[in-house]
Scaffold this motif. Structure first.
Motif, PDB file in Angstrom:
ATOM      1  N   THR A   1      17.124  26.624  21.868  1.00 21.92           N
ATOM      2  CA  THR A   1      16.902  28.063  21.988  1.00 21.92           C
ATOM      3  C   THR A   1      17.291  28.760  20.686  1.00 21.92           C
ATOM      4  O   THR A   1      18.025  28.205  19.864  1.00 21.92           O
ATOM      5  CB  THR A   1      17.733  28.652  23.132  1.00 21.92           C
ATOM      6  OG1 THR A   1      19.129  28.483  22.832  1.00 21.92           O
ATOM      7  CG2 THR A   1      17.411  27.977  24.456  1.00 21.92           C
ATOM      8  N   VAL A   2      16.823  29.978  20.544  1.00 20.53           N
ATOM      9  CA  VAL A   2      17.171  30.771  19.361  1.00 20.53           C
ATOM     10  C   VAL A   2      18.671  31.036  19.327  1.00 20.53           C
ATOM     11  O   VAL A   2      19.280  31.061  18.255  1.00 20.53           O
ATOM     12  CB  VAL A   2      16.387  32.096  19.355  1.00 20.53           C
ATOM     13  CG1 VAL A   2      16.818  32.976  18.185  1.00 20.53           C
ATOM     14  CG2 VAL A   2      14.904  31.826  19.276  1.00 20.53           C
ATOM     15  N   HIS A   3      19.275  31.211  20.481  1.00 24.65           N
ATOM     16  CA  HIS A   3      20.718  31.455  20.517  1.00 24.65           C
ATOM     17  C   HIS A   3      21.485  30.288  19.893  1.00 24.65           C
ATOM     18  O   HIS A   3      22.487  30.492  19.201  1.00 24.65           O
ATOM     19  CB  HIS A   3      21.185  31.678  21.963  1.00 24.65           C
ATOM     20  CG  HIS A   3      20.749  32.985  22.537  1.00 24.65           C
ATOM     21  ND1 HIS A   3      19.648  33.109  23.348  1.00 24.65           N
ATOM     22  CD2 HIS A   3      21.252  34.238  22.404  1.00 24.65           C
ATOM     23  CE1 HIS A   3      19.498  34.371  23.697  1.00 24.65           C
ATOM     24  NE2 HIS A   3      20.463  35.087  23.136  1.00 24.65           N
ATOM     25  N   GLN A   4      21.028  29.065  20.135  1.00 25.89           N
ATOM     26  CA  GLN A   4      21.693  27.903  19.557  1.00 25.89           C
ATOM     27  C   GLN A   4      21.351  27.747  18.075  1.00 25.89           C
ATOM     28  O   GLN A   4      22.141  27.193  17.305  1.00 25.89           O
ATOM     29  CB  GLN A   4      21.287  26.627  20.311  1.00 25.89           C
ATOM     30  CG  GLN A   4      21.681  26.614  21.776  1.00 25.89           C
ATOM     31  CD  GLN A   4      23.182  26.592  21.980  1.00 25.89           C
ATOM     32  OE1 GLN A   4      23.954  26.339  21.063  1.00 25.89           O
ATOM     33  NE2 GLN A   4      23.624  26.886  23.192  1.00 25.89           N
ATOM     34  N   ALA A   5      20.192  28.221  17.660  1.00 24.14           N
ATOM     35  CA  ALA A   5      19.727  28.014  16.284  1.00 24.14           C
ATOM     36  C   ALA A   5      20.150  29.123  15.337  1.00 24.14           C
ATOM     37  O   ALA A   5      19.932  29.013  14.121  1.00 24.14           O
ATOM     38  CB  ALA A   5      18.199  27.886  16.269  1.00 24.14           C
ATOM     39  N   LYS A   6      20.760  30.191  15.854  1.00 22.04           N
ATOM     40  CA  LYS A   6      21.159  31.299  14.983  1.00 22.04           C
ATOM     41  C   LYS A   6      22.122  30.795  13.910  1.00 22.04           C
ATOM     42  O   LYS A   6      23.072  30.067  14.197  1.00 22.04           O
ATOM     43  CB  LYS A   6      21.819  32.404  15.803  1.00 22.04           C
ATOM     44  CG  LYS A   6      22.180  33.628  14.963  1.00 22.04           C
ATOM     45  CD  LYS A   6      22.862  34.696  15.797  1.00 22.04           C
ATOM     46  CE  LYS A   6      23.248  35.879  14.932  1.00 22.04           C
ATOM     47  NZ  LYS A   6      23.984  36.922  15.671  1.00 22.04           N
ATOM     48  N   GLY A   7      21.855  31.172  12.665  1.00 25.79           N
ATOM     49  CA  GLY A   7      22.682  30.733  11.545  1.00 25.79           C
ATOM     50  C   GLY A   7      22.194  29.452  10.905  1.00 25.79           C
ATOM     51  O   GLY A   7      22.674  29.067   9.840  1.00 25.79           O
ATOM     52  N   LEU A   8      21.207  28.782  11.533  1.00 23.66           N
ATOM     53  CA  LEU A   8      20.675  27.534  10.992  1.00 23.66           C
ATOM     54  C   LEU A   8      19.346  27.783  10.300  1.00 23.66           C
ATOM     55  O   LEU A   8      18.776  28.871  10.365  1.00 23.66           O
ATOM     56  CB  LEU A   8      20.504  26.508  12.121  1.00 23.66           C
ATOM     57  CG  LEU A   8      21.751  26.197  12.953  1.00 23.66           C
ATOM     58  CD1 LEU A   8      21.413  25.193  14.048  1.00 23.66           C
ATOM     59  CD2 LEU A   8      22.866  25.666  12.069  1.00 23.66           C
ATOM     60  N   GLU A   9      18.828  26.765   9.630  1.00 26.90           N
ATOM     61  CA  GLU A   9      17.528  26.845   8.982  1.00 26.90           C
ATOM     62  C   GLU A   9      16.850  25.486   9.050  1.00 26.90           C
ATOM     63  O   GLU A   9      17.506  24.447   9.100  1.00 26.90           O
ATOM     64  CB  GLU A   9      17.662  27.315   7.521  1.00 26.90           C
ATOM     65  CG  GLU A   9      18.537  26.430   6.662  1.00 26.90           C
ATOM     66  CD  GLU A   9      18.727  26.990   5.252  1.00 26.90           C
ATOM     67  OE1 GLU A   9      18.492  28.198   5.065  1.00 26.90           O
ATOM     68  OE2 GLU A   9      19.095  26.208   4.356  1.00 26.90           O
ATOM     69  N   PHE A  10      15.503  25.507   9.052  1.00 26.98           N
ATOM     70  CA  PHE A  10      14.725  24.290   9.213  1.00 26.98           C
ATOM     71  C   PHE A  10      13.491  24.353   8.313  1.00 26.98           C
ATOM     72  O   PHE A  10      12.979  25.435   8.022  1.00 26.98           O
ATOM     73  CB  PHE A  10      14.284  24.114  10.666  1.00 26.98           C
ATOM     74  CG  PHE A  10      15.397  24.305  11.662  1.00 26.98           C
ATOM     75  CD1 PHE A  10      16.263  23.274  11.966  1.00 26.98           C
ATOM     76  CD2 PHE A  10      15.586  25.539  12.273  1.00 26.98           C
ATOM     77  CE1 PHE A  10      17.296  23.450  12.865  1.00 26.98           C
ATOM     78  CE2 PHE A  10      16.614  25.732  13.188  1.00 26.98           C
ATOM     79  CZ  PHE A  10      17.471  24.676  13.473  1.00 26.98           C
ATOM     80  N   ASP A  11      13.008  23.200   7.878  1.00 22.22           N
ATOM     81  CA  ASP A  11      11.814  23.167   7.027  1.00 22.22           C
ATOM     82  C   ASP A  11      10.633  23.811   7.729  1.00 22.22           C
ATOM     83  O   ASP A  11       9.923  24.638   7.169  1.00 22.22           O
ATOM     84  CB  ASP A  11      11.471  21.717   6.653  1.00 22.22           C
ATOM     85  CG  ASP A  11      12.497  21.092   5.723  1.00 22.22           C
ATOM     86  OD1 ASP A  11      13.115  21.844   4.945  1.00 22.22           O
ATOM     87  OD2 ASP A  11      12.701  19.874   5.792  1.00 22.22           O
TER      88      ASP A  11
END
Length: 392
Positions: free
Chosen positions: A240-250
């Motif tokens: 989810t976006v909540h878990q991915a906040k602060g991260l980045e991906f190709d």
């Protein structure tokens, strides 16, 4: 420095405290320090108001405001999509988000690590079921980990769906202390509680059990077998976006479970603008955060493409007619606009082409050329510039 959603930082350390920590006390402590203070944050990434998080930037008196608009994570293509969300959905028309010099892709390209970002845990579970069911099964990594996602809670809820005597004879005890309260009343009582308390996470997990029923144990075992602990070993990252906040991906694939934007035009446009205004701000922030996790490639949902259309971006470009006026058999080329039966006019000097676009669900719009009548719909009086002037 104080993050904009400071109370959420403390919630990680005090997860069982209903108040977490007094935000006012924290701000007072920081403000009482006899030194210069800098508060840094992005109010458009505020996605935890449902947990009581507040935007500290709006609470503390300040002497100067500086806007950081340049992003070094992605190029202008992805930045344009993010800025369009802010403009169309939140009315932010100044302090535009700018990308770096490196190029990106928003029409279907993929590079490096692929992350599928969703609004809900339901969609994450559906992705996990799909990828783990492939032949051979794909290696997946759930962002934040399986336990944080709550597979064990789904298993416990499935146990509650069984008759009490079946659970007893099969020795299927509910492990979660909270869910254990419903061992006697069962799943129906838990469902009623989830509805009355508006616990959407719990409602989503119950819905998963309702859909898959007796397949739950098999699916959970399959997902666990396909899951890898290190994201560098995974074929796909899901979360989810909540878990991915602060991260980045190709590469980021934006799921189609965010706020739905229909394809609208003409008389429906004003009605659509009213609907946008009534949507909670957090929902637009979730979509914005999802888009801005991408570094190189962004695969948009159909709904996100419709949102860009509201801003006038339809992925059209003007080309020289060349050989576009006829297909390989020499017949006139039909217009690519759905419902149009006209063909290209070979007397035109230029032709308008819709670029192909692949959506995050793998559906593809092949694009094509537009006839003069459809070109007029998008370009109005400028359409005459695509034709050779008649010689009297």
């Amino acid at each position: 420095m104080i993050p904009t959603e400071f109370s959420m930082v403390w919630s990680r350390f005090f997860p069982h405290d209903p108040i977490f920590f007094s935000l006012t006390a924290i701000v007072d402590i920081v403000q009482s320090q006899n030194c210069g203070k800098i508060l840094v944050g992005d109010p458009h990434q505020q996605i935890y108001t449902f947990r009581g998080a507040v935007n500290t930037l709006y609470l503390v008196p300040h002497s100067h405001v500086y806007y950081l608009t340049q992003s070094f994570r992605f190029g202008p293509e992805i930045a344009y999509v993010g800025a369009t969300i802010l403009e169309v959905c939140k009315g932010i028309r100044s302090r535009t988000l700018l990308g770096g010099e490196h190029r990106g892709e928003v029409r279907g390209g993929r590079q490096g690590t692929v992350a599928l970002l969703s609004r809900s845990n339901w969609t994450v579970f559906e992705d996990a079921v799909e990828f783990s069911g492939r032949d051979p099964p794909a290696k997946i990594h759930v962002i934040g980990g399986l336990e944080r996602f709550g597979l064990s809670r789904i298993y416990d809820i499935w146990k509650l769906s069984l008759p009490a005597d079946v659970r007893k004879n099969s020795q299927l005890a509910v492990g979660d202390p909270f869910l254990g309260r419903w061992e006697q009343p069962g799943l129906a009582a838990l469902r009623e509680f989830a509805q009355h308390s508006d616990d959407r996470d719990l409602q989503g997990k119950i819905a998963i059990v309702d859909k898959y029923g007796d397949r739950i144990p098999e699916l959970l075992a399959r997902i666990r077998a396909s899951h890898v602990s290190h994201q560098g070993l995974a074929d796909f990252l899901i979360g989810t976006v909540h878990q991915a906040k602060g991260l980045e991906f190709d590469t980021v694939c934006v799921a189609d479970d965010f706020v739905q934007i229909p394809s609208v035009s003409g008389a429906f446009l004003r009605r659509m603008n009213i609907a946008l205004d009534r949507t909670p701000e957090d929902e637009w922030n979730l979509l914005y955060v999802a888009v801005t996790r991408a570094k190189k490639c962004l695969l948009m949902s159909k709904s996100l493409e419709n949102l860009l259309s509201l801003a006038g971006e339809r992925f059209l470009r003007v080309e020289l007619l060349g050989e576009a006026g006829k297909d390989k058999d020499g017949a006139p080329v039909a217009c690519c606009v759905s419902g149009c039966t006209k063909s290209l006019e070979v007397s035109s000097g230029l032709v308008v082409k819709k670029l192909p676009l692949t959506h995050s669900d793998s559906s593809r719009d092949p694009g094509g050329f537009l006839c003069q009548a459809c070109t007029w719909l998008f370009f109005g009086s400028l359409t005459s510039l695509t034709s050779f002037p008649s010689i009297q």
